[in-house]
Design a protein around this motif. Structure first.
Motif, PDB file in Angstrom:
ATOM      1  N   ALA A  36       0.770  -1.162   0.002  1.00 14.86           N
ATOM      2  CA  ALA A  36       0.036   0.001   0.089  1.00 14.86           C
ATOM      3  C   ALA A  36       0.881   1.226   0.043  1.00 14.86           C
ATOM      4  O   ALA A  36       0.427   2.334  -0.413  1.00 14.86           O
ATOM      5  CB  ALA A  36      -0.888  -0.198   1.092  1.00 14.86           C
ATOM      6  N   VAL A  37       2.043   1.078   0.696  1.00 17.35           N
ATOM      7  CA  VAL A  37       2.944   2.408   0.663  1.00 17.35           C
ATOM      8  C   VAL A  37       3.145   2.970  -0.884  1.00 17.35           C
ATOM      9  O   VAL A  37       3.452   4.095  -1.039  1.00 17.35           O
ATOM     10  CB  VAL A  37       4.291   2.051   1.243  1.00 17.35           C
ATOM     11  CG1 VAL A  37       5.319   3.039   1.142  1.00 17.35           C
ATOM     12  CG2 VAL A  37       3.922   1.509   2.759  1.00 17.35           C
ATOM     13  N   GLY A  85       1.550   3.020  -3.583  1.00 22.28           N
ATOM     14  CA  GLY A  85       0.488   3.905  -4.157  1.00 22.28           C
ATOM     15  C   GLY A  85       0.459   5.075  -3.748  1.00 22.28           C
ATOM     16  O   GLY A  85       0.388   6.190  -4.340  1.00 22.28           O
ATOM     17  N   ILE A  86       0.639   5.132  -2.307  1.00 19.73           N
ATOM     18  CA  ILE A  86       0.549   6.527  -1.435  1.00 19.73           C
ATOM     19  C   ILE A  86       1.683   7.439  -1.850  1.00 19.73           C
ATOM     20  O   ILE A  86       1.430   8.547  -2.206  1.00 19.73           O
ATOM     21  CB  ILE A  86       0.532   6.090   0.043  1.00 19.73           C
ATOM     22  CG1 ILE A  86      -0.922   5.511   0.455  1.00 19.73           C
ATOM     23  CG2 ILE A  86       0.522   7.319   0.905  1.00 19.73           C
ATOM     24  CD1 ILE A  86      -0.767   4.881   1.825  1.00 19.73           C
ATOM     25  N   VAL A  87       2.934   6.595  -2.036  1.00 25.31           N
ATOM     26  CA  VAL A  87       4.103   7.630  -2.132  1.00 25.31           C
ATOM     27  C   VAL A  87       4.106   7.864  -3.495  1.00 25.31           C
ATOM     28  O   VAL A  87       4.357   9.246  -3.819  1.00 25.31           O
ATOM     29  CB  VAL A  87       5.344   6.789  -1.430  1.00 25.31           C
ATOM     30  CG1 VAL A  87       6.430   7.474  -2.376  1.00 25.31           C
ATOM     31  CG2 VAL A  87       5.324   6.580  -0.215  1.00 25.31           C
ATOM     32  N   TRP A  88       3.824   7.263  -4.434  1.00 25.57           N
ATOM     33  CA  TRP A  88       3.815   7.677  -6.038  1.00 25.57           C
ATOM     34  C   TRP A  88       2.794   8.510  -6.164  1.00 25.57           C
ATOM     35  O   TRP A  88       3.099   9.717  -6.873  1.00 25.57           O
ATOM     36  CB  TRP A  88       3.638   6.374  -6.929  1.00 25.57           C
ATOM     37  CG  TRP A  88       4.982   5.912  -7.072  1.00 25.57           C
ATOM     38  CD1 TRP A  88       5.390   4.691  -6.685  1.00 25.57           C
ATOM     39  CD2 TRP A  88       6.019   6.328  -7.817  1.00 25.57           C
ATOM     40  NE1 TRP A  88       6.686   4.392  -6.912  1.00 25.57           N
ATOM     41  CE2 TRP A  88       7.037   5.663  -7.787  1.00 25.57           C
ATOM     42  CE3 TRP A  88       6.424   7.853  -8.381  1.00 25.57           C
ATOM     43  CZ2 TRP A  88       8.547   5.726  -8.381  1.00 25.57           C
ATOM     44  CZ3 TRP A  88       7.687   7.803  -8.741  1.00 25.57           C
ATOM     45  CH2 TRP A  88       8.424   7.157  -8.902  1.00 25.57           C
ATOM     46  N   GLY A  89       1.599   8.630  -5.536  1.00 22.84           N
ATOM     47  CA  GLY A  89       0.735   9.520  -5.883  1.00 22.84           C
ATOM     48  C   GLY A  89       1.280  10.838  -5.196  1.00 22.84           C
ATOM     49  O   GLY A  89       0.696  11.926  -5.950  1.00 22.84           O
ATOM     50  N   LEU A  90       1.637  10.920  -4.186  1.00 24.98           N
ATOM     51  CA  LEU A  90       2.132  12.201  -3.683  1.00 24.98           C
ATOM     52  C   LEU A  90       3.401  12.741  -4.434  1.00 24.98           C
ATOM     53  O   LEU A  90       3.344  13.929  -4.745  1.00 24.98           O
ATOM     54  CB  LEU A  90       2.559  12.171  -2.174  1.00 24.98           C
ATOM     55  CG  LEU A  90       1.523  11.885  -1.308  1.00 24.98           C
ATOM     56  CD1 LEU A  90       2.131  11.488   0.174  1.00 24.98           C
ATOM     57  CD2 LEU A  90       0.644  13.194  -1.064  1.00 24.98           C
ATOM     58  N   LEU A  91       4.200  11.920  -5.014  1.00 22.52           N
ATOM     59  CA  LEU A  91       5.282  12.171  -5.530  1.00 22.52           C
ATOM     60  C   LEU A  91       4.901  12.842  -6.988  1.00 22.52           C
ATOM     61  O   LEU A  91       5.432  14.123  -7.526  1.00 22.52           O
ATOM     62  CB  LEU A  91       6.324  11.093  -5.834  1.00 22.52           C
ATOM     63  CG  LEU A  91       6.982  10.811  -4.630  1.00 22.52           C
ATOM     64  CD1 LEU A  91       7.956   9.389  -4.896  1.00 22.52           C
ATOM     65  CD2 LEU A  91       8.025  11.810  -4.056  1.00 22.52           C
ATOM     66  N   TYR A  92       3.829  12.238  -7.758  1.00 25.45           N
ATOM     67  CA  TYR A  92       3.410  12.659  -8.812  1.00 25.45           C
ATOM     68  C   TYR A  92       2.707  14.010  -8.803  1.00 25.45           C
ATOM     69  O   TYR A  92       3.004  14.989  -9.560  1.00 25.45           O
ATOM     70  CB  TYR A  92       2.277  11.797  -9.221  1.00 25.45           C
ATOM     71  CG  TYR A  92       2.802  10.367 -10.270  1.00 25.45           C
ATOM     72  CD1 TYR A  92       3.998  10.250 -10.586  1.00 25.45           C
ATOM     73  CD2 TYR A  92       2.365   9.389  -9.963  1.00 25.45           C
ATOM     74  CE1 TYR A  92       4.646   8.963 -11.117  1.00 25.45           C
ATOM     75  CE2 TYR A  92       2.662   8.183 -10.693  1.00 25.45           C
ATOM     76  CZ  TYR A  92       3.916   7.966 -11.074  1.00 25.45           C
ATOM     77  OH  TYR A  92       4.291   6.851 -11.553  1.00 25.45           O
ATOM     78  N   VAL A  93       2.097  14.454  -7.564  1.00 25.41           N
ATOM     79  CA  VAL A  93       1.686  15.721  -7.531  1.00 25.41           C
ATOM     80  C   VAL A  93       2.857  16.580  -7.438  1.00 25.41           C
ATOM     81  O   VAL A  93       2.622  17.804  -7.928  1.00 25.41           O
ATOM     82  CB  VAL A  93       0.653  15.817  -6.335  1.00 25.41           C
ATOM     83  CG1 VAL A  93       0.215  17.212  -5.860  1.00 25.41           C
ATOM     84  CG2 VAL A  93      -0.743  14.961  -6.774  1.00 25.41           C
ATOM     85  N   TRP A  99      13.090   8.643  -3.120  1.00 29.59           N
ATOM     86  CA  TRP A  99      12.489   7.466  -3.449  1.00 29.59           C
ATOM     87  C   TRP A  99      12.944   6.742  -4.596  1.00 29.59           C
ATOM     88  O   TRP A  99      13.175   5.632  -4.572  1.00 29.59           O
ATOM     89  CB  TRP A  99      11.072   8.027  -3.707  1.00 29.59           C
ATOM     90  CG  TRP A  99      10.064   6.656  -4.173  1.00 29.59           C
ATOM     91  CD1 TRP A  99       9.509   6.221  -5.046  1.00 29.59           C
ATOM     92  CD2 TRP A  99       9.450   5.879  -2.973  1.00 29.59           C
ATOM     93  NE1 TRP A  99       8.695   5.133  -4.897  1.00 29.59           N
ATOM     94  CE2 TRP A  99       8.716   4.902  -3.340  1.00 29.59           C
ATOM     95  CE3 TRP A  99       9.793   5.779  -1.574  1.00 29.59           C
ATOM     96  CZ2 TRP A  99       8.151   3.980  -2.849  1.00 29.59           C
ATOM     97  CZ3 TRP A  99       9.249   4.827  -0.850  1.00 29.59           C
ATOM     98  CH2 TRP A  99       8.320   3.778  -1.408  1.00 29.59           C
ATOM     99  N   ALA A 100      13.497   7.370  -5.741  1.00 36.55           N
ATOM    100  CA  ALA A 100      14.129   6.827  -7.008  1.00 36.55           C
ATOM    101  C   ALA A 100      15.406   6.108  -6.545  1.00 36.55           C
ATOM    102  O   ALA A 100      15.533   5.158  -6.870  1.00 36.55           O
ATOM    103  CB  ALA A 100      14.320   7.807  -8.000  1.00 36.55           C
ATOM    104  N   SER A 101      16.004   6.545  -5.552  1.00 34.71           N
ATOM    105  CA  SER A 101      17.238   6.071  -5.173  1.00 34.71           C
ATOM    106  C   SER A 101      16.937   4.755  -4.081  1.00 34.71           C
ATOM    107  O   SER A 101      17.496   3.976  -4.432  1.00 34.71           O
ATOM    108  CB  SER A 101      17.911   6.906  -4.225  1.00 34.71           C
ATOM    109  OG  SER A 101      18.480   8.110  -5.026  1.00 34.71           O
TER     110      SER A 101
END
Length: 182
Positions: A56-57, A59-67, A150-152
């Motif tokens: 679940a982490v 989806g949450i992280v990528w959603g925030l990062l995309y914004v 996050w990418a690292s």
């Protein structure tokens, strides 16, 4: 002192660019995710590294990062007349191909080593983008710092998947009759 635009005009430009960039980045991330996902028998059969977070982490992280990525792009795009603006946006476009390709390569093609190379490219090209964004608008660069972290982390995690599954998950329970490697 002569100004090209009032603060209200600059704010309106940023809002317009945000309404373009944020949905575009989220949409591209969503489309990329449709070409592969963690809900496959192959992925389920892989040994998970100790640093693998709960699913679940992601989806949450990528959603925030995309914004945040979209807002950073909007800050740069709305900096009309800024030196390096076009170069920064072009570098981002070239960079973002990598992260978008990772999901289909890792999950869809089940090629962990190629996915690791894509992540290495993504991190290096993101450093270039971050520096270019920083020169145009400092806050745009700051907004990309969590993305770089996050990418690292994703690069280390991908490497750990390879270390835990040196056969690439070839002995999985995907139901495949036979797997050929060239």
């Amino acid at each position: 002192m002569h100004t090209l635009a009032s603060k209200g005009q600059l704010r309106a430009s940023f809002i317009r660019w945000s309404l373009f960039f944020v949905p575009l980045i989220v949409l591209l991330g969503f489309v990329s995710g449709e070409f592969g996902g963690a809900d496959t028998p192959w992925f389920a059969s892989l040994e998970k590294p100790a640093i693998f977070p709960p699913p679940a982490v992601f989806g949450i992280v990528w959603g925030l990062l995309y914004v945040m990525i979209g807002l950073a792009g909007a800050l740069v795009a709305s900096a009309w007349g800024a030196r390096g603006r076009a170069l920064a946006l072009g570098a981002f476009a070239v960079h973002f191909i990598g992260p978008l390709a990772w999901t289909p390569v890792f999950f869809g093609l089940q090629e962990m080593r190629i996915a690791l190379a894509i992540l290495a490219y993504s991190v290096v090209s993101l450093l270039v983008v971050l520096a270019l964004y920083w020169r145009v608008r400092k806050w745009a660069g700051i907004l990309l710092l969590p993305y770089l972290a996050w990418a690292s982390f994703a690069t280390v995690l991908n490497y750990q998947f390879i270390a835990e599954n040196p056969d690439g998950g070839a002995g999985d329970s995907s139901g495949a009759v036979e797997r050929f490697e060239l």
